[in-house]
Structure formats: structure tokens, C-alpha cells
Design a protein around this motif. Structure first.
Motif, PDB file in Angstrom:
ATOM      1  N   MET A   1       0.851  -1.181   0.000  1.00 50.50           N
ATOM      2  CA  MET A   1       0.000   0.000   0.000  1.00 50.50           C
ATOM      3  C   MET A   1       0.892   1.238   0.000  1.00 50.50           C
ATOM      4  O   MET A   1       2.054   1.173   0.393  1.00 50.50           O
ATOM      5  N   LYS A   2       0.333   2.350  -0.433  1.00 48.34           N
ATOM      6  CA  LYS A   2       1.112   3.581  -0.531  1.00 48.34           C
ATOM      7  C   LYS A   2       1.414   4.147   0.850  1.00 48.34           C
ATOM      8  O   LYS A   2       0.590   4.115   1.745  1.00 48.34           O
ATOM      9  N   SER A   3       2.624   4.694   0.976  1.00 53.84           N
ATOM     10  CA  SER A   3       3.031   5.344   2.226  1.00 53.84           C
ATOM     11  C   SER A   3       2.661   6.813   2.169  1.00 53.84           C
ATOM     12  O   SER A   3       2.163   7.305   1.159  1.00 53.84           O
ATOM     13  N   MET A   4       2.958   7.536   3.251  1.00 53.52           N
ATOM     14  CA  MET A   4       2.645   8.955   3.285  1.00 53.52           C
ATOM     15  C   MET A   4       3.493   9.736   2.274  1.00 53.52           C
ATOM     16  O   MET A   4       3.107  10.812   1.846  1.00 53.52           O
ATOM     17  N   LYS A   5       4.634   9.198   1.877  1.00 49.96           N
ATOM     18  CA  LYS A   5       5.464   9.862   0.879  1.00 49.96           C
ATOM     19  C   LYS A   5       4.886   9.698  -0.529  1.00 49.96           C
ATOM     20  O   LYS A   5       5.150  10.503  -1.404  1.00 49.96           O
ATOM     21  N   GLU A   6       4.103   8.640  -0.719  1.00 47.73           N
ATOM     22  CA  GLU A   6       3.599   8.307  -2.046  1.00 47.73           C
ATOM     23  C   GLU A   6       2.157   8.758  -2.297  1.00 47.73           C
ATOM     24  O   GLU A   6       1.663   8.616  -3.414  1.00 47.73           O
ATOM     25  N   SER A   7       1.485   9.229  -1.245  1.00 48.57           N
ATOM     26  CA  SER A   7       0.094   9.636  -1.416  1.00 48.57           C
ATOM     27  C   SER A   7      -0.247  10.747  -0.434  1.00 48.57           C
ATOM     28  O   SER A   7       0.532  11.086   0.441  1.00 48.57           O
ATOM     29  N   GLU A   8      -1.443  11.286  -0.585  1.00 49.18           N
ATOM     30  CA  GLU A   8      -1.882  12.382   0.269  1.00 49.18           C
ATOM     31  C   GLU A   8      -2.075  11.934   1.712  1.00 49.18           C
ATOM     32  O   GLU A   8      -2.293  10.759   1.986  1.00 49.18           O
ATOM     33  N   GLY A   9      -2.056  12.911   2.613  1.00 52.08           N
ATOM     34  CA  GLY A   9      -2.299  12.620   4.029  1.00 52.08           C
ATOM     35  C   GLY A   9      -1.251  11.681   4.595  1.00 52.08           C
ATOM     36  O   GLY A   9      -0.072  11.808   4.314  1.00 52.08           O
ATOM     37  N   MET A  10      -1.724  10.714   5.346  1.00 50.09           N
ATOM     38  CA  MET A  10      -0.825   9.760   5.995  1.00 50.09           C
ATOM     39  C   MET A  10      -0.570   8.537   5.123  1.00 50.09           C
ATOM     40  O   MET A  10       0.148   7.647   5.519  1.00 50.09           O
ATOM     41  N   GLY A  11      -1.166   8.472   3.983  1.00 48.29           N
ATOM     42  CA  GLY A  11      -0.936   7.370   3.071  1.00 48.29           C
ATOM     43  C   GLY A  11      -1.933   6.245   3.256  1.00 48.29           C
ATOM     44  O   GLY A  11      -2.539   6.076   4.314  1.00 48.29           O
ATOM     45  N   GLU A  12      -2.090   5.479   2.203  1.00 46.84           N
ATOM     46  CA  GLU A  12      -3.049   4.380   2.199  1.00 46.84           C
ATOM     47  C   GLU A  12      -2.753   3.346   3.276  1.00 46.84           C
ATOM     48  O   GLU A  12      -3.667   2.839   3.937  1.00 46.84           O
TER      49      GLU A  12
END
Length: 138
Positions: free
Chosen positions: A29-40
Motif C-alpha cells: 500500500m502507498k506510504s505517506m510519501k507516495e500519497s496524500e495525508g498519511m498514506g493508504e
């Protein structure tokens, strides 16, 4: 009293962090670096946080009460007040005020984390009463 509280808080916090790490590294799943907010990876753990608290905190309240000669309604009220209030203060400092890679803004923690943070606080405040109920039934 505080020893059992610290143990419960540490276990619940570690469970949430490890769950997030598992989601990111194993489930990709996406981390906070890879997606908005805290990440998926973190977002998917939110509903579980309440479960961690409803399982862990009453167990540690029960362990604490097991060491007392008698458990009263008054001791449950005091324990509830102390454990719940310390949690609110620790969370404010540990997740919002003190900046670290996983820290959140006030809005992220107290608005976007709804209803989970409210349910967590209710659970922690209720845990001594849950443990008291179990003791009275047994």
C-alpha cells in the motif's frame, strides 16, 4: 497503576505502527510519501485502532485491579479519569506538537481521524469500567 497504563499505551501504539508498516511493506500500500495525508497504508489501519484499544486497555485494567485488595466504583472512576486524560495529553504532544516523520497536524489528528480518535478515547475512558464489570461477574 501507571505501569499498566504505559504498557497498554505502548502495545496499542506499537500495534498501530506495525500494522501500518505491514500494509506498506507486505501489502504494498502507498506510504505517506507516495500519497496524500498519511498514506493508504495508515488509512487502512484506522478502524483497527479502536479494536486494539478495546482489547488491550481492559486487559491491563483487569491486571491492575488484580493487584488490589478491593476494586470499587470509585477506583474505576479514578483510573478512568487518569488513563483517559493522560492519553489525551500524550497524544497531543506525541502525535501533534512534537514533530517527527509520522506526526500529524491538529486537523489531521482531531478532525480527519474522526470518528476513530473519539471512539479510541471513549474506549480508554471506559476500559476500567469494563474490567470492573468482568471482575464483578467472575
Amino acid at each position: 497503576m501507571l505501569l499498566w497504563y504505559v504498557a497498554a499505551y505502548f502495545i496499542v501504539t506499537a500495534a498501530g505502527i506495525l500494522h501500518t508498516i505491514f500494509n506498506i511493506t507486505v501489502l504494498h500500500m502507498k506510504s505517506m510519501k507516495e500519497s496524500e495525508g498519511m498514506g493508504e497504508g495508515y488509512e487502512k489501519t484506522k478502524p483497527w485502532h479502536v479494536l486494539y484499544n478495546i482489547v488491550i486497555f481492559p486487559v491491563f485494567a483487569y491486571i491492575y485491579y488484580s493487584g488490589l485488595t478491593s476494586v470499587t466504583w470509585e477506583s474505576a472512576v479514578l483510573t478512568s479519569f487518569i488513563w483517559g486524560t493522560i492519553t489525551v495529553i500524550l497524544d497531543l504532544f506525541g502525535w501533534v506538537i512534537i514533530k517527527h516523520p509520522w506526526s500529524l497536524t491538529f486537523r489531521q489528528f482531531y478532525v480527519e481521524y474522526q470518528p476513530w480518535i473519539t471512539l479510541i478515547y471513549i474506549t480508554i475512558y471506559a476500559s476500567p469500567f469494563i474490567a470492573l464489570g468482568i471482575i464483578k461477574i467472575i
